[in-house]
Design a protein around this motif. Structure first.
Motif: not given
Length: 893
Positions: A622, A793, A795
């Motif tokens: 990240s 994760y 996004q």
């Protein structure tokens, strides 16, 4: 009992008759009770005892007290008369016969100490003498005066040297001082000359002083007392213990034969004798070489005091090979602060600077001085050493013999003589290095660099070709390496010498030129460095670890270039506020050159805590950065000599993640039917995954949540979709199901917020959504081959292409009935003929779900009150859908 008492009384009465002394000689005392007997009482005897005691107390006679004879008046008067008569007869006899003998005895036992005897105005037969002496050993009872009635004779070794007159000496409290100036008449010049030789050369001598004196004491004059005293005095011992205060060659000799010389010295004078020597000329020798002649003027010896000696003259040029070698040794020793014993042979002496005196000349010419030529302070002939570069190559095979190399070791030099010196050769240079006063290595391989040296300006440069550096004190070397590697500055002591050939005004000499200096060096100071880590790249994976390559920037402000071979350092990082171990960093061959070094390193990611490792990898992909500690341990190096230093190494840095943070999810694609949107809300979804690593990634399982403008849109629940994503390749995943929220509220959200703002989805368009996921990955290969891990994760602004199909496929009874109702299994196509007004809202929705698309549209049109416009109409179609949904869910209105 009464008869016995009467008998006792008679005896007591008769005892007082015929006493053996006269009445006038007797003093009587009062009678007291006699307690000498201790009478014991018994039964029946008390009366008799009381009578006896009373009689004894008042009628007993005692012997009277008699005075001692020395207290009687007649005795005392007699003694006084006898004493006067005795003294009247004894004193005249004592003064006439005993006192002279006593005085002579005391004179013989008295001591004399000459503190100073300074001779000035010396001549052939006389000189002025200043005497400071003390007389001791005389009884303190009387004060006396002593007058010399004859001159005082001075003898040495049984030979009369001379005589002098001394004034009266006064003695008080047993001591007397002589402080006089007189003239010493030399009676035997030959003997005095021999004495002068001994006085200058021996460490001691004996004088005999003799005379006749008259002593006055207690009012009496005692004549013809003999004075004969042996005086033990220190000699000058050939001017031993000369201390050189300065030695200088100020210039070449004007006649071209050698150099001028100036020597300043002090000579201790342990003797009480002082003498005016005037001008002294000495010839200087070293071993067999005649060096030259020097002259000292205004020389004076003072008893018991140091004498200053300033010698000036000329040293002559040496042409004989043996004498040149001796001169070389003398000069080399002087430069190296090694005491070298030259000799000074007396040539002449002129007390007044002009005229010689035979006895004094004989004494001086027989004297040989030992002149210890040594610099007053150690000389820095080669100084201001500067090591401009030095390379150390360490090896596992020879840990205590690293290879050393230097292209430039420069130094300033200054020969401390102002004479012509032309150095034509420097060789056999040795350097000893010491740390904290402990020497650890000697280098014998330094070579004089003639092209880089600037001899006219006293600049010399050496080079050290690649040579073994044999460490003979390992502990000192380790301490030195610790200081160089870990500290900002370190001091090293350098000593040594160089063999030089110099052409001088004194001849061609071979000099050993010393060097002795302390050199301050900048250290690498690893502990205060913050290495810059860059170019991070994941290159593979195994079941044990993930290898990550990168570059580490290390600054080396020192002059040392150090080759340390492979080193392995340990790494700890702070992740989410927790400090944990992540693995090792290996530098295959660490070479630290002066300046900034970009060193390739390989990190083996191998955390001991799985959860911690997953958190690190999540942050790593990240784009997060981590505060990291780098430190050594017992496995850091296989080189024994450098391991202690590397074990103590600690650094802190920032370990960057993948910066800029990669976009792991490039895009999403979904083509749901209208039935799926209105019914179960289970939308088909595919994502396009990107792999920013230099190794394959297998995505085994995906769990994800999708948001649109902060609103939860749906989630993927642990979809098992193994597929490989090759390095730097975009790969489309298998289809997964995105479960959107069911029920009326989300349906209304779709037609009132989402679709109105994204009308393109009606015919096919892109919507930006946010993505949160948990991915089970295998880095570097498939499961069982690569490194198995899980990352979280997130996004934002992931482009998702959505196109709604007009079909009502996927619409089911359960989905339209709603989660608050039981399944409508009893409602089937046979109930379609029943009037719709008799059905509940859920039964109606279930009935509609079983209709073909054309009948469904007609039924919805009937519920809405109008037919659906074409989807291409956009908001009109959305408005019709909103009316249809509200009609289907009348219970929420």
């Amino acid at each position: 009992m009464p008869s016995s008492l009467d008998s006792m009384r008679e005896k007591l009465a008769s005892s007082t008759e015929d006493l053996p002394y006269r009445d006038e000689e007797t003093d009587y005392q009062d009678v007291t009770r006699d307690n000498s007997h201790n009478l014991h009482k018994g039964e029946g005897e008390e009366h008799e005892f009381e009578e006896y005691e009373s009689f004894h107390e008042y009628n007993s006679a005692h012997k009277p007290y008699r005075k001692p004879i020395y207290r009687r008046k007649r005795y005392i008067v007699g003694c006084l008369i006898a004493t006067v008569v005795f003294l009247a007869i004894f004193i005249p006899l004592f003064l006439k016969f005993a006192l002279p003998a006593i005085a002579q005895s005391m004179m013989n036992k008295a001591g004399m100490n000459v503190v100073q005897l300074n001779m000035t105005n010396p001549g052939e037969t006389e000189m002025t003498v200043s005497v400071l002496a003390t007389v001791s050993g005389i009884p303190k009872l009387f004060s006396a005066s002593m007058e010399f009635t004859k001159t005082v004779d001075v003898s040495w070794d049984g030979v009369l040297l001379g005589n002098m007159s001394l004034a009266t000496v006064y003695v008080k409290k047993g001591k007397g001082d002589i402080l006089q100036t007189t003239t010493l008449q030399i009676q035997n010049t030959t003997a005095f000359g021999e004495f002068a030789k001994v006085m200058l050369s021996a460490d001691g001598f004996v004088w005999t002083m003799s005379s006749v004196a008259t002593v006055k004491v207690v009012g009496q004059t005692i004549k013809n007392l003999n004075i004969n005293k042996k005086l033990n005095m220190n000699g000058l011992d050939n001017f031993a213990n000369i201390k050189i205060l300065g030695f200088n060659l100020p210039a070449d000799a004007p006649d071209g034969n050698g150099a001028l010389v100036s020597i300043q010295a002090t000579i201790p004078n342990p003797s009480p004798i002082g003498m005016v020597l005037g001008t002294i000329t000495l010839d200087l020798y070293f071993e067999t070489a005649y060096l030259g002649r020097v002259v000292a003027k205004n020389v004076s010896l003072i008893g018991g005091q140091d004498m200053a000696l300033n010698l000036e003259g000329q040293l002559y040029k040496q042409t004989d090979q043996v004498h040149e070698a001796e001169l070389s040794l003398l000069m080399s020793n002087y430069l190296a602060n090694i005491p070298t014993l030259a000799t000074g042979k007396g040539v002449s002496v002129f007390p007044d600077g002009v005229h010689a005196i035979s006895w004094l000349t004989n004494a001086i010419t027989s004297t040989t001085l030992t002149v210890p030529l040594q610099a007053v302070t150690p000389m820095d002939v080669i100084k201001n050493i500067s090591i401009n570069d030095m390379s150390l190559v360490m090896s596992e095979a020879n840990p205590w013999s690293p290879t050393v190399n230097s292209d430039s070791v420069s130094a300033d030099f200054k020969i401390p003589f102002n004479i012509t010196i032309n150095i034509t050769e420097l060789a056999n240079t040795t350097f000893k290095m010491a740390f904290q006063n402990v020497s650890f290595v000697q280098l014998d391989s330094a070579i004089w660099n003639t092209t880089a040296s600037d001899m006219p300006n006293n600049k010399v440069v050496f080079s050290v070709p690649p040579s073994p550096m044999n460490i003979y004190d390992q502990s000192a070397f380790i301490n030195f390496m610790n200081a160089i590697a870990l500290d900002a500055e370190a001091s090293i002591e350098i000593t040594g010498s160089a063999q030089g050939v110099a052409v001088t005004s004194l001849g061609t000499v071979h000099l050993t030129v010393p060097l002795n200096t302390t050199l301050s060096l900048k250290g690498i100071s690893f502990s205060s460095q913050t290495p810059a880590v860059s170019d991070i790249l994941v290159i593979g994976g195994t079941t044990e670890n993930i290898p990550i390559t990168g570059n580490v920037g290390l600054d080396n402000p020192s002059i040392f270039s150090v080759t340390l071979g492979q080193i392995v350092l340990q790494l700890k990082c702070v992740v989410n506020g927790t400090d944990g171990y992540i693995g090792t960093a290996t530098i295959a061959n660490l070479v630290m050159k002066p300046g900034m070094n970009i060193v390739p390193a390989t990190i083996l990611f191998q955390p001991t805590n799985q959860t911690y490792g997953e958190q690190f990898l999540s942050g790593f992909v990240s784009g997060e950065s981590f505060s990291t500690s780098i430190y050594g341990d017992e496995n850091t190096s296989n080189i024994a000599s450098i391991l202690p230093t590397l074990k103590a190494l600690t650094m802190t840095t920032t370990l960057p993640g993948m910066i800029p943070a990669p976009q792991l999810i490039k895009a999403g694609t979904s083509a749901p039917t209208l039935g799926q949107v209105l019914g179960p809300r289970l939308l088909p979804l595919q994502v396009t995954a990107a792999n920013p690593l230099a190794t394959v990634i297998w995505i085994e399982t995906m769990t994800a949540s999708v948001y649109w403008e902060g609103n939860y849109f749906g989630g993927v629940d642990h979809a098992h979709i193994p597929f490989a994503v090759n390095p730097y390749v975009d790969t489309v995943s298998p289809v997964v199901s995105l479960q959107c929220p069911t029920g009326y509220q989300f349906a209304l959200f779709l037609v009132t917020q989402f679709i109105p703002k994204n009308l393109a989805v009606l015919t096919g368009g892109t919507v930006d959504v946010d993505f949160e996921s948990e991915l089970e990955l295998v880095v570097g290969g498939a499961l069982g081959v690569g490194y198995d891990t899980t990352i979280e994760y997130s996004q934002n602004n992931v482009p998702a292409f959505i196109q709604i199909d007009y079909s009502f496929a996927g619409l089911t009874k359960r989905s339209l009935a709603g989660e608050n109702h039981s399944p409508l299994a009893s409602i089937d196509s046979g109930k379609r003929s029943e009037p719709e007004a008799s059905l509940s809202p859920s039964e109606r929705r279930a009935l509609l779900a079983n209709m073909p698309d054309n009948e469904l549209y007609e039924s919805l049109a009937s519920l809405v009150g109008e037919h659906a416009p074409a989807m291409e109409t956009g908001m009109a179609y959305v408005a019709w859908m909103e009316k249809a949904i509200r009609a289907l869910y009348p219970e929420y209105q």
